[in-house]
Design a protein around this motif. Sequence first.
Motif, PDB file in Angstrom:
ATOM      1  N   ILE A 151      78.768  72.149   5.137  1.00 52.42           N
ATOM      2  CA  ILE A 151      77.720  73.298   5.812  1.00 52.42           C
ATOM      3  C   ILE A 151      76.580  72.417   6.223  1.00 52.42           C
ATOM      4  O   ILE A 151      75.904  72.657   7.323  1.00 52.42           O
ATOM      5  CB  ILE A 151      77.357  74.343   4.756  1.00 52.42           C
ATOM      6  N   ARG A 172      62.791  71.871  -1.990  1.00 49.56           N
ATOM      7  CA  ARG A 172      62.833  72.997  -0.895  1.00 49.56           C
ATOM      8  C   ARG A 172      61.194  73.577  -0.074  1.00 49.56           C
ATOM      9  O   ARG A 172      61.086  73.420   0.923  1.00 49.56           O
ATOM     10  CB  ARG A 172      63.474  74.232  -1.452  1.00 49.56           C
ATOM     11  N   ASP A 210      69.725  78.100  -7.683  1.00 54.33           N
ATOM     12  CA  ASP A 210      70.214  76.883  -7.094  1.00 54.33           C
ATOM     13  C   ASP A 210      71.001  76.154  -8.543  1.00 54.33           C
ATOM     14  O   ASP A 210      71.632  76.897  -9.505  1.00 54.33           O
ATOM     15  CB  ASP A 210      68.942  76.154  -6.748  1.00 54.33           C
ATOM     16  N   ASP A 222      71.921  78.654  -2.996  1.00 55.82           N
ATOM     17  CA  ASP A 222      72.578  77.501  -2.694  1.00 55.82           C
ATOM     18  C   ASP A 222      74.034  77.714  -2.196  1.00 55.82           C
ATOM     19  O   ASP A 222      74.521  78.971  -2.577  1.00 55.82           O
ATOM     20  CB  ASP A 222      72.245  76.526  -3.545  1.00 55.82           C
ATOM     21  N   VAL A 223      74.683  76.887  -1.660  1.00 54.99           N
ATOM     22  CA  VAL A 223      75.970  77.104  -1.154  1.00 54.99           C
ATOM     23  C   VAL A 223      76.955  77.338  -2.204  1.00 54.99           C
ATOM     24  O   VAL A 223      78.003  78.099  -2.046  1.00 54.99           O
ATOM     25  CB  VAL A 223      76.262  75.891  -0.415  1.00 54.99           C
ATOM     26  N   ALA A 224      76.834  76.606  -3.378  1.00 60.81           N
ATOM     27  CA  ALA A 224      77.874  76.733  -4.476  1.00 60.81           C
ATOM     28  C   ALA A 224      77.553  78.103  -4.964  1.00 60.81           C
ATOM     29  O   ALA A 224      78.562  78.882  -5.309  1.00 60.81           O
ATOM     30  CB  ALA A 224      77.702  75.493  -5.550  1.00 60.81           C
ATOM     31  N   ASN A 227      68.721  70.842   0.528  1.00 58.72           N
ATOM     32  CA  ASN A 227      69.002  71.212  -0.961  1.00 58.72           C
ATOM     33  C   ASN A 227      70.290  71.023  -1.311  1.00 58.72           C
ATOM     34  O   ASN A 227      70.628  70.545  -2.387  1.00 58.72           O
ATOM     35  CB  ASN A 227      68.926  72.757  -1.054  1.00 58.72           C
ATOM     36  N   GLU A 228      71.379  71.015  -0.482  1.00 59.89           N
ATOM     37  CA  GLU A 228      72.805  70.611  -0.785  1.00 59.89           C
ATOM     38  C   GLU A 228      72.644  69.184  -1.002  1.00 59.89           C
ATOM     39  O   GLU A 228      73.556  68.692  -2.086  1.00 59.89           O
ATOM     40  CB  GLU A 228      73.738  71.170   0.553  1.00 59.89           C
TER      41      GLU A 228
END
Lengths: 316, 289
Positions: free
Chosen positions: A291, A209, B198, B237-239, A234-235
Amino acid sequence: MIVETRVASPTRLEHRAAIYSALPNLLHLVLSQVQAAADRGEPVALIVEPDVEREVRARFGAAAGLMILPPPEAAARGSGQTVATHLARELRELAGVTGRVSFVMQHEPRLDGTDGAYWTELDAAVNVALADLPITMTCLFPAIAMQPEIDRAVRWNHPQLIESGLPLTNPDHLPPDEVIAAAPAPPLPQLGPAQQRLVFTPWELHAVRAAVADVARRVSLDEQRAEDLVIAVNEIATNAVEYGAGDAEVLLWASLDGLICEVHNTGHLTQPLPGLQPPHPGDPRGRGIWIARQLCDLLHIWNDRDGTHVRIHAIC
Amino acid sequence: MLTRVTPGDHACAAFDSDQQLAEIASDFVADGLVRQEKVCFLDDEGAADAMLRRLSEDLGDVPSYLASGQLAIVPQEATRASFEGPAEELLDVISESITAALDQGLAGFRLTGQLTWAAQRSAGVSLADYDLALDRIWADCPVSVLCPYDTRRLPPGEIEQLRGLHRIELVAPAIFDDGLLRITQSSRFVLRLAGEVDHSNRSTVLGVVESTLDNALRSTERSDEVRLNLTSLRFLDVAAAHQLVQAAEAFPVSHRLVLAGVRPLLQRLLDRCGAAFAPQLVIQGSARP
């Protein structure tokens, strides 16, 4: 207890293809599709060549709810899955307002690449990305452009083929997973040596990141775009170390028009075109790539013997 | 052991993460600024940036304190140079600064910083000697000093020796601190998250939220909310965002999960994870950029 109040779409994507021989034949096909949609009271979205667009406008004006969609953005070209993502975003928004939409898209030879594999990937990705949308999509391909790959794109990806003005069931149609298994998403053209390379573990995602944020600052991405890009990378990086085998690698380029990032790992995807459909609210998985795809100008995933590779491009 | 330093104190604090140093130094600096004291921070290894960021999140208008000179950051080169010379020189500079601050009408003087390099020097005056000398020069002045010591990089024996020179040790307990994320408990049902969430630590965050809710449900204090202060949370983070939304959805209708100080980045992410569909989730935006 939460009760979902979303209403399921009464119908799903209807995807068909037609082959045209010359401009008059193409015009006839497009005009008949627009007329049929107008008769049903549906808006029509078009991606067609300028001559056809002029004729359609002259014939129907604005009365038929015509919308001319722009061709794929430069950064997305060559990535059928990215173009499908962008199309789905526009058509989802439109269908949310108007209900069923007719969408006519003409083959564009400049997007063929070396072998036309782009169209196989695009139409397979469309079948995933638009699956739950009330869209009637008609793809128009010229008979003279029927390279083997484009012929496959037509036969494998379209449940219906229009012949003599009638949509007929296509016996060669395959589910998108089988299409991509047989004709994997192609790699994008190689870039030169990366300006920055980082090998990372699940505990070093913060370093990924930081590196992305640093390059985003250098190329002057605005703050919100930079933050979104950090989320997207990051995903992808998280998936690489979560599902891949061992360490993963991120490569970064500061390009003239923005930032390019690649993430490589030695794992293999079980789902060939992940993140093209919005995840169910209760589903904990699959949301990250969905996303990430929404946040980037290009997000292209491909597999080969070495593993899974992802390229992300964010334009300034 | 204390959690706050008051005028006249010469305290130490042991820290084991950069987030923790930023937290204790920022609290110390903020207290001094609010008390109208002159505050001096000896920077090293970028510690001032982390401290200022945290200070900005907690106190707001930090640039005005820097512009007025009430808050002074001593750059790394100057910090190191001051520990390389004779102890008297540094002590003279500090004495002059104390006098100047009091002459300007400020209420006192505060000194802290990142001292790891100074403690690790192989030659020169030891930090212990500085500590002893400092106590002599401000005997009758409203001066406070906080000496943070990095437990990751200084030998335990040396830290014990330095501890012995301070009457007060400041403590900043955390529920969790992995160097990337620090979770502290402001009150029984209020947690503060500082840093980044994260893949490496998100399961811990959710576990802490769930156990805090569990405590709220069992409590006789009749608290109807669990509050997460996200003012210093810089990445999620998304999760993790999705898990927070789902955690809120699992709350009983009588209770709320309040996310306070949410930055626009996190707000956008929570929106994409269905925050609007979780009535038990309350999102309060950050008042500061």
